[in-house]
Every structure is written in structure tokens, then in C-alpha cells.
Design a protein around this motif. Structure first.
Motif, short mmCIF file in Angstrom:
data_model
loop_
_atom_site.label_atom_id
_atom_site.label_comp_id
_atom_site.label_asym_id
_atom_site.label_seq_id
_atom_site.Cartn_x
_atom_site.Cartn_y
_atom_site.Cartn_z
N THR A 167 31.43 -3.17 30.89
CA THR A 167 31.21 -3.83 29.60
C THR A 167 32.53 -4.16 28.92
O THR A 167 32.74 -5.29 28.45
CB THR A 167 30.35 -2.94 28.69
N ARG A 168 33.42 -3.20 28.84
CA ARG A 168 34.71 -3.43 28.20
C ARG A 168 35.56 -4.41 29.01
O ARG A 168 36.30 -5.22 28.43
CB ARG A 168 35.46 -2.11 28.04
N LEU A 169 35.46 -4.34 30.32
CA LEU A 169 36.24 -5.26 31.16
C LEU A 169 35.79 -6.70 30.95
O LEU A 169 36.63 -7.62 30.87
CB LEU A 169 36.10 -4.86 32.63
N LEU A 170 34.48 -6.92 30.86
CA LEU A 170 33.98 -8.28 30.63
C LEU A 170 34.41 -8.81 29.26
O LEU A 170 34.73 -10.00 29.11
CB LEU A 170 32.45 -8.30 30.75
N ILE A 171 34.44 -7.93 28.26
CA ILE A 171 34.85 -8.37 26.93
C ILE A 171 36.34 -8.70 26.90
O ILE A 171 36.76 -9.73 26.35
CB ILE A 171 34.52 -7.28 25.88
N ASP A 172 37.16 -7.85 27.50
CA ASP A 172 38.61 -8.03 27.44
C ASP A 172 39.09 -9.17 28.33
O ASP A 172 40.03 -9.89 27.97
CB ASP A 172 39.32 -6.74 27.84
N ALA A 174 36.94 -11.66 30.24
CA ALA A 174 36.19 -12.91 30.21
C ALA A 174 35.61 -13.25 28.85
O ALA A 174 35.06 -14.35 28.67
CB ALA A 174 35.06 -12.87 31.25
N GLY A 175 35.69 -12.35 27.90
CA GLY A 175 35.12 -12.60 26.58
C GLY A 175 33.61 -12.61 26.56
O GLY A 175 33.00 -13.22 25.68
N VAL A 176 33.00 -11.96 27.52
CA VAL A 176 31.54 -11.90 27.63
C VAL A 176 31.07 -10.56 27.09
O VAL A 176 31.50 -9.51 27.57
CB VAL A 176 31.08 -12.09 29.09
N ASP A 177 30.17 -10.61 26.12
CA ASP A 177 29.61 -9.39 25.53
C ASP A 177 28.17 -9.24 26.01
O ASP A 177 27.31 -10.07 25.67
CB ASP A 177 29.67 -9.46 24.01
N LEU A 178 27.91 -8.22 26.79
CA LEU A 178 26.56 -8.01 27.30
C LEU A 178 25.57 -7.69 26.20
O LEU A 178 24.36 -7.87 26.39
CB LEU A 178 26.58 -6.87 28.33
N TYR A 179 26.05 -7.22 25.07
CA TYR A 179 25.15 -6.79 24.00
C TYR A 179 25.33 -7.65 22.75
O TYR A 179 25.17 -7.18 21.63
CB TYR A 179 25.42 -5.32 23.67
N ALA A 180 25.64 -8.91 22.96
CA ALA A 180 25.79 -9.81 21.82
C ALA A 180 24.47 -10.03 21.09
O ALA A 180 24.45 -10.23 19.88
CB ALA A 180 26.35 -11.16 22.31
N ASP A 181 23.36 -9.98 21.83
CA ASP A 181 22.04 -10.20 21.24
C ASP A 181 21.29 -8.91 20.96
O ASP A 181 20.10 -8.94 20.64
CB ASP A 181 21.18 -11.08 22.16
N GLY A 182 21.94 -7.78 21.07
CA GLY A 182 21.28 -6.52 20.81
C GLY A 182 21.54 -5.51 21.92
O GLY A 182 21.90 -5.88 23.05
N VAL A 183 21.35 -4.25 21.61
CA VAL A 183 21.58 -3.20 22.60
C VAL A 183 20.29 -3.02 23.41
O VAL A 183 19.47 -2.14 23.13
CB VAL A 183 21.99 -1.88 21.90
N TRP A 184 20.12 -3.86 24.41
CA TRP A 184 18.91 -3.84 25.24
C TRP A 184 18.94 -2.73 26.28
O TRP A 184 17.90 -2.36 26.83
CB TRP A 184 18.77 -5.18 25.97
N PHE A 185 20.11 -2.19 26.56
CA PHE A 185 20.23 -1.22 27.65
C PHE A 185 19.47 0.06 27.37
O PHE A 185 19.02 0.73 28.29
CB PHE A 185 21.72 -0.91 27.90
#
Length: 324
Positions: A167-172, A174-185
Motif C-alpha cells: 500500500t505504501r509502495l503504491l502511494i509513494d 505510483a501515487g495509487v491509493d488503494l483506500y481512496a474510496d474507503g477502507v474496504w479491506f
């Protein structure tokens, strides 16, 4: 004259003995042999059954008795009196949604796991059964199919949780936030990935024997008759493997439907599936006096599991016909 008469008598006796044998008669030697073998087999059978005693005791104490006690609590009230009021909870909209959520998660992971596992099994047929790769995949599947519960939940939290490595790697990067629309996990959708983690290996274990049972003579016969590989796949492989595939699909559904520990570790609040509803009925501090409702929920799960396992058993019997 005496010699001729003796030979004739012997011939007549042999013919009579053969005739009696054809009618089902037994010679004294056969009868005595049968009498000697029968009791010895009868004496050996109890010894073999006694060998199953430890397993039978274990099943009785840790499976049958707890199951009966759990189901029995659904038919009594807080004072121990018989009642059917607990069964009315099965019609509660919250309980119905929990069953629907459990069925949805089980169906999605069972279908996805069955398809991926079947593809893996088909690819393994091109490898040597005693090769290193095939042995490694078989061993890994046996281990990963049983890898669940808190350890699996922790592995996914550390990987794709809110502060997980991926999760942190994608944000740092690629700028992709897996939880941009909510904490679905930490909700029902978050159970899909962990469940698939053990569903695919389980499919490999259960479906591989059926795929390995395909005989090369069948493809050779199709080729001899002028058929193509596609015709062999559609008209031979698919009909033969269909019962085993559907049976494994039912087993995967039952496996996900009854899973508890992984969901309990991921979803700490709320009771969105049936196993978590049972936990809430037993330990809830906000809704008291509903402990016996857990027995009614367990009864509902047992009914679902009984239907699934009956279908699996019938399909397995059909699959074993051509595997003999």
C-alpha cells in the motif's frame, strides 16, 4: 476286466463330482478349507475395528458432542426450557443479510479459486509426476491450503493493509491509493483475497487426481477417428471432468462458508457473515440474552453444509467410476 471296471468306476465318480461342483456342491476338502478360513477372518475383523477406536473416540468427543451441544442450545431458552423462539431469528433481516454475505463471499472465492486451480492442474499435467517442480507445487498446495486464521490475516494486513508494504509502495511510487474510496479491506470485500489464498491450493489438491486420471488413450482414439484437440477437449475432457470440477467447487464453497478465524482477525467490528454473527451472539456486550440464538445460527450453517457435502459425495462417486 478288473482294470477296465475300475477305470470306469473312477471315471463315473469324477463325472459325478464335477456335476455336483457345477450344482454348487462343495467337496469335503473345500468345505473343511472354507470352515478353516471363515472363522480366522471373522477373528481378524474385530482386531481391525479396534484399531479405529482412538479415532472414533476423538471424533465423538471433539466433533459429534460439540456439534450436538451447539445445535441443542438453539432449542432451549435462557432457563433451559424447550422453545422454538430462537429459530425465528433466522428470519431477522440482519441474519438474512449475514447469510447472503457469507454465500456471496463463498461463491465468488469458490468460482475464482476453482477456475484458477483447474488451470494450474491442467498445466501440471505437462510436467513429470515425479519431477521437482511438480513435487514442489504439490507440497506447497498442501501447506497453503491449511494456512489460514490469524497468521494469514496478519500477512495480508502487513502487505496490503492501510499501512502495508505494498500500500505504501503504491502511494509513494505510483501515487495509487488503494483506500481512496474507503477502507474496504476490513469489510466483507476484504475477505476475498485472503480466502482466495487458500482456495486455489485446495482446488489443486482436490481436482488434481481427476485431471491425472485422464487417459492418453482417449486423445489417441479421438485423433485416430479424425478429431481435433478442441473436439477432444469439448467432447471428452469436459464431460469427464465436469463432476469432479463441480464437486470441488462445492467443497471450496463449504470451506469458505465455514471459515471463521481469518474473518474474525480482519473484521474486528460488526458481524457481517454468519460465523461472526455466532461470535456476536455469544460474546456481545450490547445485546444480551441472545446466547442461544447462536445455536439456531449453527443449525442454519449445518443445514447448508449438509446439502453441500451430500452433493459433493454424490459427484465424487460419479467421478470414481471412470478412475477405477
Amino acid at each position: 476286466m478288473v482294470t477296465t471296471s475300475t477305470r470306469a468306476a473312477d471315471t463315473t465318480a469324477d463325472a459325478r463330482s464335477a456335476h455336483e461342483g457345477d450344482r454348487g456342491g462343495l467337496s469335503p476338502r473345500a468345505s473343511s478349507s472354507s470352515d478353516g478360513v471363515g472363522p480366522s477372518r471373522g477373528r481378524r475383523r474385530p482386531a481391525a475395528w479396534w484399531g479405529l477406536t482412538p479415532f472414533a473416540v476423538w471424533v465423538l468427543l471433539f466433533l459429534i458432542v460439540p456439534c450436538l451441544l451447539a445445535l441443542g442450545t438453539g432449542f432451549v431458552d435462557g432457563d433451559g426450557a424447550l422453545t422454538l423462539d430462537n429459530l425465528s431469528a433466522l428470519g431477522d433481516p440482519l441474519i438474512v443479510r449475514a447469510f447472503a454475505s457469507s454465500a456471496g463471499v463463498s461463491a465468488v472465492t469458490a468460482v475464482a479459486g476453482a477456475v484458477v486451480g483447474a488451470v494450474v492442474c491442467w498445466g501440471l499435467t505437462s510436467l513429470r509426476p515425479d519431477g521437482a517442480v511438480r513435487s514442489a507445487i504439490d507440497a506447497a498446495s498442501s501447506v497453503l491450503a491449511q494456512f489460514g486464521g490469524v497468521m494469514l490475516a496478519f500477512a495480508f494486513i502487513a502487505t496490503i493493509g492501510i499501512q502495508g508494504v505494498v500500500t505504501r509502495l503504491l502511494i509513494d511510487v505510483a501515487g495509487v491509493d488503494l483506500y481512496a474510496d474507503g477502507v474496504w479491506f476490513y469489510q466483507v470485500p476484504g475477505l476475498l483475497l485472503p480466502y482466495l489464498y487458500f482456495q486455489v491450493p485446495l482446488m489443486v489438491i482436490t481436482f488434481m487426481p481427476a485431471v491425472s486420471g485422464l487417459r492418453p488413450q482417449w486423445s489417441e482414439a479421438v485423433a485416430t477417428l479424425g478429431g481435433t484437440r478442441w473436439q477432444h477437449l469439448v467432447r471428452v475432457v469436459v464431460p469427464v471432468l465436469a463432476p469432479a470440477f463441480v464437486g470441488s467447487l462445492l467443497l471450496l464453497f463449504a470451506n469458505a462458508f465455514s471459515s471463521y478465524a481469518t474473518a474474525a482477525a480482519l473484521i474486528s467490528q460488526g458481524a457481517q457473515i454468519v460465523p461472526l454473527q455466532i461470535r456476536a451472539a455469544l460474546i456481545s456486550e450490547t445485546v444480551l440474552g441472545r446466547e442461544n440464538v447462536a445455536g439456531a445460527l449453527a443449525l442454519g450453517m449445518v443445514v447448508v453444509m449438509a446439502v453441500l457435502m451430500t452433493g459433493y459425495s454424490l459427484l465424487q462417486r460419479r467421478t470414481e467410476r471412470w478412475q477405477r
